[in-house]
Design a protein around this motif. Structure first.
Motif, PDB file in Angstrom:
ATOM      1  N   ILE A  93       0.861  -1.183   0.000  1.00  0.00           N
ATOM      2  CA  ILE A  93       0.000   0.000   0.000  1.00  0.00           C
ATOM      3  C   ILE A  93       0.898   1.235   0.000  1.00  0.00           C
ATOM      4  CG2 ILE A  93      -1.809   1.263   1.217  1.00  0.00           C
ATOM      5  CD1 ILE A  93      -2.554  -1.444   2.553  1.00  0.00           C
ATOM      6  N   VAL A  94       0.684   2.114  -0.964  1.00  0.00           N
ATOM      7  CA  VAL A  94       1.476   3.339  -1.073  1.00  0.00           C
ATOM      8  C   VAL A  94       0.536   4.538  -1.022  1.00  0.00           C
ATOM      9  CG1 VAL A  94       3.176   4.623  -2.415  1.00  0.00           C
ATOM     10  CG2 VAL A  94       3.150   2.119  -2.530  1.00  0.00           C
ATOM     11  N   TYR A  95       0.652   5.344   0.046  1.00  0.00           N
ATOM     12  CA  TYR A  95      -0.156   6.554   0.210  1.00  0.00           C
ATOM     13  C   TYR A  95       0.752   7.739   0.549  1.00  0.00           C
ATOM     14  CZ  TYR A  95      -4.408   3.666   0.531  1.00  0.00           C
ATOM     15  OH  TYR A  95      -5.440   2.798   0.274  1.00  0.00           O
ATOM     16  N   PRO A  96       0.650   8.845  -0.173  1.00  0.00           N
ATOM     17  CA  PRO A  96      -0.237   9.080  -1.308  1.00  0.00           C
ATOM     18  C   PRO A  96       0.135   8.171  -2.475  1.00  0.00           C
ATOM     19  CG  PRO A  96       1.379  10.829  -1.162  1.00  0.00           C
ATOM     20  CD  PRO A  96       1.541  10.003   0.075  1.00  0.00           C
ATOM     21  N   GLN A  97      -0.819   7.958  -3.355  1.00  0.00           N
ATOM     22  CA  GLN A  97      -0.637   7.029  -4.449  1.00  0.00           C
ATOM     23  C   GLN A  97       0.465   7.506  -5.402  1.00  0.00           C
ATOM     24  OE1 GLN A  97      -3.388   8.485  -3.279  1.00  0.00           O
ATOM     25  NE2 GLN A  97      -5.263   7.370  -3.822  1.00  0.00           N
ATOM     26  N   PRO A  98       1.209   6.546  -6.004  1.00  0.00           N
ATOM     27  CA  PRO A  98       2.292   6.920  -6.930  1.00  0.00           C
ATOM     28  C   PRO A  98       1.847   7.853  -8.056  1.00  0.00           C
ATOM     29  CG  PRO A  98       2.458   4.599  -6.369  1.00  0.00           C
ATOM     30  CD  PRO A  98       1.176   5.091  -5.760  1.00  0.00           C
ATOM     31  N   ARG A  99       0.640   7.666  -8.578  1.00  0.00           N
ATOM     32  CA  ARG A  99       0.171   8.527  -9.672  1.00  0.00           C
ATOM     33  C   ARG A  99       0.032   9.982  -9.202  1.00  0.00           C
ATOM     34  NH1 ARG A  99      -4.864   9.763  -8.459  1.00  0.00           N
ATOM     35  NH2 ARG A  99      -6.039   8.364  -7.101  1.00  0.00           N
ATOM     36  N   VAL A 100      -0.339  10.162  -7.932  1.00  0.00           N
ATOM     37  CA  VAL A 100      -0.467  11.515  -7.376  1.00  0.00           C
ATOM     38  C   VAL A 100       0.918  12.137  -7.219  1.00  0.00           C
ATOM     39  CG1 VAL A 100      -1.187  12.869  -5.370  1.00  0.00           C
ATOM     40  CG2 VAL A 100      -2.636  11.001  -6.192  1.00  0.00           C
ATOM     41  N   ILE A 101       1.865  11.347  -6.708  1.00  0.00           N
ATOM     42  CA  ILE A 101       3.229  11.856  -6.527  1.00  0.00           C
ATOM     43  C   ILE A 101       3.834  12.230  -7.871  1.00  0.00           C
ATOM     44  CG2 ILE A 101       5.547  11.337  -5.665  1.00  0.00           C
ATOM     45  CD1 ILE A 101       4.216   9.329  -3.728  1.00  0.00           C
ATOM     46  N   LYS A 259     -10.198  37.349  -5.275  1.00  0.00           N
ATOM     47  CA  LYS A 259     -10.216  36.020  -5.903  1.00  0.00           C
ATOM     48  C   LYS A 259      -9.123  35.137  -5.306  1.00  0.00           C
ATOM     49  CE  LYS A 259     -12.023  37.698 -10.315  1.00  0.00           C
ATOM     50  NZ  LYS A 259     -11.734  37.891 -11.761  1.00  0.00           N
ATOM     51  N   ILE A 260      -9.366  33.828  -5.345  1.00  0.00           N
ATOM     52  CA  ILE A 260      -8.386  32.859  -4.844  1.00  0.00           C
ATOM     53  C   ILE A 260      -7.799  32.097  -6.026  1.00  0.00           C
ATOM     54  CG2 ILE A 260      -8.066  30.744  -3.503  1.00  0.00           C
ATOM     55  CD1 ILE A 260     -10.255  31.790  -1.620  1.00  0.00           C
ATOM     56  N   LEU A 261      -6.473  32.065  -6.089  1.00  0.00           N
ATOM     57  CA  LEU A 261      -5.764  31.325  -7.134  1.00  0.00           C
ATOM     58  C   LEU A 261      -4.836  30.325  -6.463  1.00  0.00           C
ATOM     59  CD1 LEU A 261      -4.747  34.262  -9.529  1.00  0.00           C
ATOM     60  CD2 LEU A 261      -6.714  32.721  -9.761  1.00  0.00           C
ATOM     61  N   VAL A 262      -4.880  29.078  -6.902  1.00  0.00           N
ATOM     62  CA  VAL A 262      -4.006  28.056  -6.325  1.00  0.00           C
ATOM     63  C   VAL A 262      -2.604  28.226  -6.888  1.00  0.00           C
ATOM     64  CG1 VAL A 262      -3.558  25.583  -6.121  1.00  0.00           C
ATOM     65  CG2 VAL A 262      -5.907  26.453  -5.982  1.00  0.00           C
ATOM     66  N   ASN A 263      -1.626  28.257  -5.999  1.00  0.00           N
ATOM     67  CA  ASN A 263      -0.230  28.364  -6.409  1.00  0.00           C
ATOM     68  C   ASN A 263       0.360  26.973  -6.620  1.00  0.00           C
ATOM     69  OD1 ASN A 263       2.384  29.231  -6.893  1.00  0.00           O
ATOM     70  ND2 ASN A 263       2.858  29.552  -4.747  1.00  0.00           N
ATOM     71  N   GLU A 264       0.506  26.207  -5.561  1.00  0.00           N
ATOM     72  CA  GLU A 264       1.080  24.868  -5.645  1.00  0.00           C
ATOM     73  C   GLU A 264       0.441  23.972  -4.601  1.00  0.00           C
ATOM     74  OE1 GLU A 264       5.276  25.167  -5.081  1.00  0.00           O
ATOM     75  OE2 GLU A 264       5.625  26.300  -6.927  1.00  0.00           O
ATOM     76  N   VAL A 265       0.623  22.661  -4.772  1.00  0.00           N
ATOM     77  CA  VAL A 265       0.155  21.702  -3.772  1.00  0.00           C
ATOM     78  C   VAL A 265       1.299  20.759  -3.407  1.00  0.00           C
ATOM     79  CG1 VAL A 265      -2.243  21.806  -4.535  1.00  0.00           C
ATOM     80  CG2 VAL A 265      -0.724  20.091  -5.533  1.00  0.00           C
ATOM     81  N   ALA A 266       1.221  20.196  -2.200  1.00  0.00           N
ATOM     82  CA  ALA A 266       2.221  19.234  -1.736  1.00  0.00           C
ATOM     83  C   ALA A 266       1.491  18.071  -1.063  1.00  0.00           C
ATOM     84  CB  ALA A 266       3.184  19.898  -0.754  1.00  0.00           C
ATOM     85  N   PRO A 267       1.786  16.821  -1.456  1.00  0.00           N
ATOM     86  CA  PRO A 267       1.017  15.667  -0.958  1.00  0.00           C
ATOM     87  C   PRO A 267       1.607  15.062   0.317  1.00  0.00           C
ATOM     88  CG  PRO A 267       2.526  14.945  -2.664  1.00  0.00           C
ATOM     89  CD  PRO A 267       2.766  16.428  -2.486  1.00  0.00           C
ATOM     90  N   ARG A 268       1.674  15.841   1.372  1.00  0.00           N
ATOM     91  CA  ARG A 268       2.362  15.413   2.606  1.00  0.00           C
ATOM     92  C   ARG A 268       2.148  16.474   3.681  1.00  0.00           C
ATOM     93  NH1 ARG A 268       6.064  19.240   2.375  1.00  0.00           N
ATOM     94  NH2 ARG A 268       6.985  19.848   0.388  1.00  0.00           N
ATOM     95  N   PRO A 269       2.568  16.191   4.909  1.00  0.00           N
ATOM     96  CA  PRO A 269       2.591  17.265   5.915  1.00  0.00           C
ATOM     97  C   PRO A 269       3.437  18.419   5.402  1.00  0.00           C
ATOM     98  CG  PRO A 269       2.910  15.139   6.970  1.00  0.00           C
ATOM     99  CD  PRO A 269       2.958  14.889   5.496  1.00  0.00           C
TER     100      PRO A 269
END
Length: 379
Positions: A93-101, A259-269
């Protein structure tokens, strides 16, 4: 899946401060932790049940590490995704999923994902060569970001006019419109395998202008409720669109016209959630564990006003770390110091953070400024 509090072996790719704080929480749940990191002196090395020194980008190293655990998670995105995909095929089991990373490793793919899923973000263009950059009709000034391997302010370059093109990145990158924002904000969202989704309240961030690192964070936000609700809605939309399992930090710009604009995301703490250890009912680290163990998500409500100050290595100092002003800061009520176990300091290196909590928001900010001016990491 085995019970997380029993025989389950959790592997963490990355042994830095995020892994360290994750382990500190996991100990409360009796979780068996194994860590892989290239640095034999990594902050996690003395806290985990087993520490393996090795490359996070090498296929065989990551694959062999993953075969010896039941569940694998990350504290850094720069890992070998090919190995993770093979491990997933073989039942790990890999979380977050490899495709997301894989998607989040590439800022170009990340931006395309935003566009395809109607997630508001700054206008952008994908660039594969210096020639394309010169031929671009993007209006000055704009921001150039490396598609891969940029982190903690690295891999970001401001192109003010054509004279700046000489020093621009030559590797594949994106260029995006420079946003004249009112404030930078962040929302951390968690999702488990059942599809339950929960957000932490919006936080406001201030960045070090030289290092481009978060050095001052205020929770909870005092922005109008409608703006906070929209930020949380967008974070949930991203988590649901990705179908991520685990934690996702969503950094956003609030423009001057609201307005809100998304800059970046990170899949972790993430650095934007450290204040949750003392400031919220559940911390981001416990929430990540709850999510990847597919348990009920915790209550993210704020307990108090919480200000987080990053402890960065002072300019002009490099060597064994000395924390100047520690006694004065510890004498201040409501101050919590977190050192990351890094023996050596250098300019702008993240050496720790301090959280200040107070029922009076103005007093909390005043104490935070005192901490910022008093506690220095020198050598």
């Amino acid at each position: 899946m085995k019970a997380f509090y029993g025989d389950l072996k959790l592997g963490i790719l990355g042994g830095g401060q995020l892994g360290r704080m994750l382990i500190q929480q996991a100990i409360n749940y009796n979780v068996n932790i194994k860590v892989l990191d290239p640095d034999r002196e990594a902050p996690c090395r003395k806290l985990c049940d087993e520490f393996i020194q090795g490359s996070l980008s090498d296929y065989e190293t990551v694959y062999n590490f993953g075969k010896k655990v039941d569940l694998l998670t990350i504290e850094i995105e720069k890992v070998n995704v090919d190995a993770l995909e093979q491990l997933e095929k073989e039942g790990v089991i890999v979380y977050p999923q490899p495709r997301v990373i894989r998607l989040i490793q590439d800022k170009g793919l990340q931006k395309q994902f935003f566009k395809e899923n109607n997630i508001p973000t700054a206008p952008f263009k994908v660039i594969t060569s210096p020639e394309q950059l010169r031929e671009s009709e993007f209006a000055y000034p704009y921001i150039q970001k490396l598609r891969k391997d940029g982190y903690d302010g690295k891999g970001v370059y401001k192109v003010t006019d054509e004279t700046y093109l000489t020093n621009a990145f030559t590797a594949p990158s994106i260029i995006e419109q420079l946003i004249d924002f009112e404030k930078e904000i962040a929302v951390i969202v968690a999702r488990n395998d059942k599809g339950d989704v929960s957000t932490f309240p919006v936080v406001e961030m201030e960045f070090n202008p030289q290092a481009n690192l978060v050095e001052f964070l205020i929770s909870p936000s005092t922005l109008p409720p409608a703006i906070q609700q929209e930020a949380e809605r967008i974070a949930k939309q991203i988590a649901d669109s990705l179908k991520i399992v685990g934690l996702l930090a969503v950094e956003m710009f609030l423009t001057k016209d609201g307005k809100i604009l998304v800059n970046e995301v990170a899949p972790r703490p993430h650095n934007s959630g450290h204040q949750s250890i003392e400031g919220n009912v559940v911390s981001q680290f416990e929430q990540h564990l709850r999510a990847i163990f597919n348990q009920p998500l915790g209550n993210t409500a704020c307990i108090n006003n919480a200000i987080m100050v990053n402890l960065l290595g002072e300019q002009g100092y490099e060597g064994p770390a000395i924390y100047k002003g520690m006694e004065q800061v510890l004498n201040c009520p409501g101050v919590y110091i977190h050192l990351y176990g890094k023996a050596l300091t250098k300019p702008f290196r993240k050496m720790g953070h301090v959280t200040i909590v107070d029922a009076d928001r103005n007093k909390a900010i005043e104490k935070a400024k005192f901490v910022q001016n008093t506690l220095k990491v020198i050598a």
